[in-house]
Design a protein around this motif. Structure first.
Motif, PDB file in Angstrom:
ATOM      1  N   ALA A 212       0.865  -1.186   0.000  1.00  0.00           N
ATOM      2  CA  ALA A 212       0.000   0.000   0.000  1.00  0.00           C
ATOM      3  C   ALA A 212       0.896   1.229   0.000  1.00  0.00           C
ATOM      4  O   ALA A 212       1.864   1.297   0.763  1.00  0.00           O
ATOM      5  N   ARG A 213       0.609   2.173  -0.876  1.00  0.00           N
ATOM      6  CA  ARG A 213       1.541   3.286  -1.058  1.00  0.00           C
ATOM      7  C   ARG A 213       0.961   4.636  -0.676  1.00  0.00           C
ATOM      8  O   ARG A 213      -0.171   4.965  -1.027  1.00  0.00           O
ATOM      9  N   ALA A 214       1.783   5.383   0.014  1.00  0.00           N
ATOM     10  CA  ALA A 214       1.469   6.776   0.322  1.00  0.00           C
ATOM     11  C   ALA A 214       2.546   7.610  -0.350  1.00  0.00           C
ATOM     12  O   ALA A 214       3.736   7.372  -0.144  1.00  0.00           O
ATOM     13  N   TYR A 223      -2.176   0.892  -4.443  1.00  0.00           N
ATOM     14  CA  TYR A 223      -1.425  -0.335  -4.184  1.00  0.00           C
ATOM     15  C   TYR A 223      -0.378  -0.496  -5.275  1.00  0.00           C
ATOM     16  O   TYR A 223      -0.634  -0.160  -6.427  1.00  0.00           O
ATOM     17  N   HIS A 224       0.766  -1.037  -4.895  1.00  0.00           N
ATOM     18  CA  HIS A 224       1.792  -1.321  -5.885  1.00  0.00           C
ATOM     19  C   HIS A 224       1.373  -2.580  -6.628  1.00  0.00           C
ATOM     20  O   HIS A 224       1.167  -3.631  -6.013  1.00  0.00           O
ATOM     21  N   LEU A 225       1.226  -2.485  -7.951  1.00  0.00           N
ATOM     22  CA  LEU A 225       0.621  -3.588  -8.704  1.00  0.00           C
ATOM     23  C   LEU A 225       1.642  -4.490  -9.398  1.00  0.00           C
ATOM     24  O   LEU A 225       1.273  -5.374 -10.165  1.00  0.00           O
ATOM     25  N   ALA A 227       6.126  -5.999  -9.068  1.00  0.00           N
ATOM     26  CA  ALA A 227       7.301  -6.162  -8.213  1.00  0.00           C
ATOM     27  C   ALA A 227       8.375  -5.235  -8.772  1.00  0.00           C
ATOM     28  O   ALA A 227       8.588  -5.204  -9.986  1.00  0.00           O
ATOM     29  N   ASP A 228       9.023  -4.464  -7.887  1.00  0.00           N
ATOM     30  CA  ASP A 228      10.133  -3.601  -8.330  1.00  0.00           C
ATOM     31  C   ASP A 228      11.443  -4.322  -8.071  1.00  0.00           C
ATOM     32  O   ASP A 228      11.708  -4.765  -6.950  1.00  0.00           O
ATOM     33  N   LEU A 229      12.250  -4.417  -9.111  1.00  0.00           N
ATOM     34  CA  LEU A 229      13.532  -5.103  -9.006  1.00  0.00           C
ATOM     35  C   LEU A 229      14.641  -4.083  -9.184  1.00  0.00           C
ATOM     36  O   LEU A 229      14.659  -3.342 -10.175  1.00  0.00           O
ATOM     37  N   PRO A 302      16.889   3.929 -11.076  1.00  0.00           N
ATOM     38  CA  PRO A 302      16.836   2.844 -12.061  1.00  0.00           C
ATOM     39  C   PRO A 302      16.316   1.553 -11.420  1.00  0.00           C
ATOM     40  O   PRO A 302      16.811   1.139 -10.373  1.00  0.00           O
ATOM     41  N   HIS A 303      15.298   0.966 -12.014  1.00  0.00           N
ATOM     42  CA  HIS A 303      14.739  -0.295 -11.511  1.00  0.00           C
ATOM     43  C   HIS A 303      13.814  -0.846 -12.590  1.00  0.00           C
ATOM     44  O   HIS A 303      13.450  -0.136 -13.536  1.00  0.00           O
ATOM     45  N   LEU A 304      13.430  -2.098 -12.432  1.00  0.00           N
ATOM     46  CA  LEU A 304      12.427  -2.675 -13.333  1.00  0.00           C
ATOM     47  C   LEU A 304      11.141  -2.879 -12.560  1.00  0.00           C
ATOM     48  O   LEU A 304      11.133  -3.543 -11.517  1.00  0.00           O
ATOM     49  N   HIS A 305      10.063  -2.286 -13.063  1.00  0.00           N
ATOM     50  CA  HIS A 305       8.736  -2.593 -12.521  1.00  0.00           C
ATOM     51  C   HIS A 305       8.182  -3.718 -13.388  1.00  0.00           C
ATOM     52  O   HIS A 305       7.953  -3.555 -14.575  1.00  0.00           O
ATOM     53  N   TRP A 306       7.991  -4.879 -12.755  1.00  0.00           N
ATOM     54  CA  TRP A 306       7.523  -6.067 -13.470  1.00  0.00           C
ATOM     55  C   TRP A 306       6.142  -6.443 -12.943  1.00  0.00           C
ATOM     56  O   TRP A 306       5.952  -6.549 -11.731  1.00  0.00           O
TER      57      TRP A 306
HETATM   58 ZN    ZN Z   1       6.822  -0.597  -9.379  1.00  0.00          ZN
END
Ligand code: ZN
Length: 330
Positions: A212-214, A223-225, A227-229, A302-306
């Motif tokens: 859950a994101r603020a 909500y974060h939908l 996975a952040d890598l 820098p990251h990957l949102h998967w």
């Molecule tokens: Zn993300």
């Protein structure tokens, strides 16, 4: 005179024979032909052993599904058709809660997948399927299952001032319409086989699915939908499964984005890329390079949102790397 009489008798005899013959032709021979019985019960023609051709029974179908699924989980529904219900394809109308549930045919049975977002209501849910065969027979089946609570964390995100404008509702909504139109497409062919692979060679999680994101100083509003890598800018991003490129373009919030269609309403998404290595419509195989890690769009490093989408809903992508959801009973 007797000659005339004998000729007359001869002609009369010939006439009698002709009339009798014609009568036989009219009344006996044509009889079975002139009644071809338009209803033509075809079983009476070959009829070697009438018991050898059993009459097909009424249509019946069976549903197989797990008794429970977690918030963020994927539900695989298997519909079996007993052999006596006939072969040809069935037309199926499925409903999961109040949403349509699409079935795909594979082998002699049918599959459908349901996705549950982090906010899916905990408790009993209902599934309904109406099947119709080519003889016009209809069978209704219903099933219940539970949605179980998942424990999602709360996370606070500070957006750099320069990218703050990307949270504007009109930008967010416009972009949502683009991706939602893709998720609404159902490809009846299945491109993936077995478990999903990983999208990066080295995995380091920085934000879990369902968090859950603020944002900034606000309260929890989303909500974060995915996975952040964590990764370095330029690291190769790989297709987690075989599929077809449904989107490969720059978006404002998601940055450089790739969406892969794996069939059966399953999509995988790769966002914030520095650059894209595929084009829309292209077929890709599991492990193929599709782009490079970046920091484009609404991103803080820098990251990957998967992300994995099932039936339009974002689900937790990790279980897909651990287990094929079609293996219902394992
Ligand atoms: Zn993300």
């Amino acid at each position: 005179m007797t000659r005339y009489l004998s000729i007359f008798l001869l002609l009369a005899a010939i006439a009698l024979v002709l009339i009798w013959g014609l009568g036989a032709v009219l009344f006996f021979v044509p009889a079975p032909i002139s009644t071809p019985s338009p209803t033509a019960t075809p079983t009476s023609i070959p009829s070697p052993t009438p018991t050898a051709t059993p009459t097909p029974g009424p249509l019946s179908v069976q549903l197989e599904l797990p008794s429970a699924v977690a918030q963020g989980g994927t539900l695989a529904v298997h519909l079996r058709v007993p052999t006596h219900s006939g072969s040809g394809p069935l037309s199926l109308i499925g409903q999961l809660d109040d949403r349509p549930l699409h079935f795909a045919r594979e082998g002699g049975s049918y599959w459908a997948l349901g996705g549950f977002p982090p906010w899916a209501t905990v408790g009993p849910h209902r599934l309904f399927v109406q099947a119709r065969n080519q003889r016009g027979e209809v069978a209704d089946v219903e099933a219940q299952f539970e949605v179980r609570q998942s424990d999602f964390r709360i996370e606070r995100i500070d957006i750099p001032a320069a990218r703050e404008g990307l949270r504007a509702p009109e930008i967010v909504q416009d972009e949502f319409r683009i991706v939602a139109a893709i998720y609404a497409e159902f490809t009846p062919q299945r491109y993936w086989r077995g478990r999903f692979g990983a999208p990066l060679k080295r995995l380091a999680m920085s934000s879990l699915y369902g968090t859950a994101r603020a944002y900034d100083d606000g309260s929890v509003d989303s909500y974060h939908l995915g996975a952040d890598l964590r990764a370095k800018s330029g690291d190769p991003v790989l297709a987690v499964a075989s599929g077809q490129v449904a989107l490969a373009q720059e978006l404002q919030v998601r940055g450089n984005a790739v969406i892969l269609d794996h069939g059966w309403g399953v999509y995988s998404n790769y966002f914030h890329l520095s650059s894209i290595a595929v084009r829309p419509g292209q077929k890709v195989v599991r492990g193929q390079l599709i782009g490079y890690v970046g920091d484009t769009g609404l991103s803080t490093a820098p990251h990957l949102h998967w992300e994995v989408r099932v039936g339009g809903n974002a689900v937790d992508p990790w279980p897909w790397t651990e287990r094929d959801p079609l293996r219902v009973n394992e």
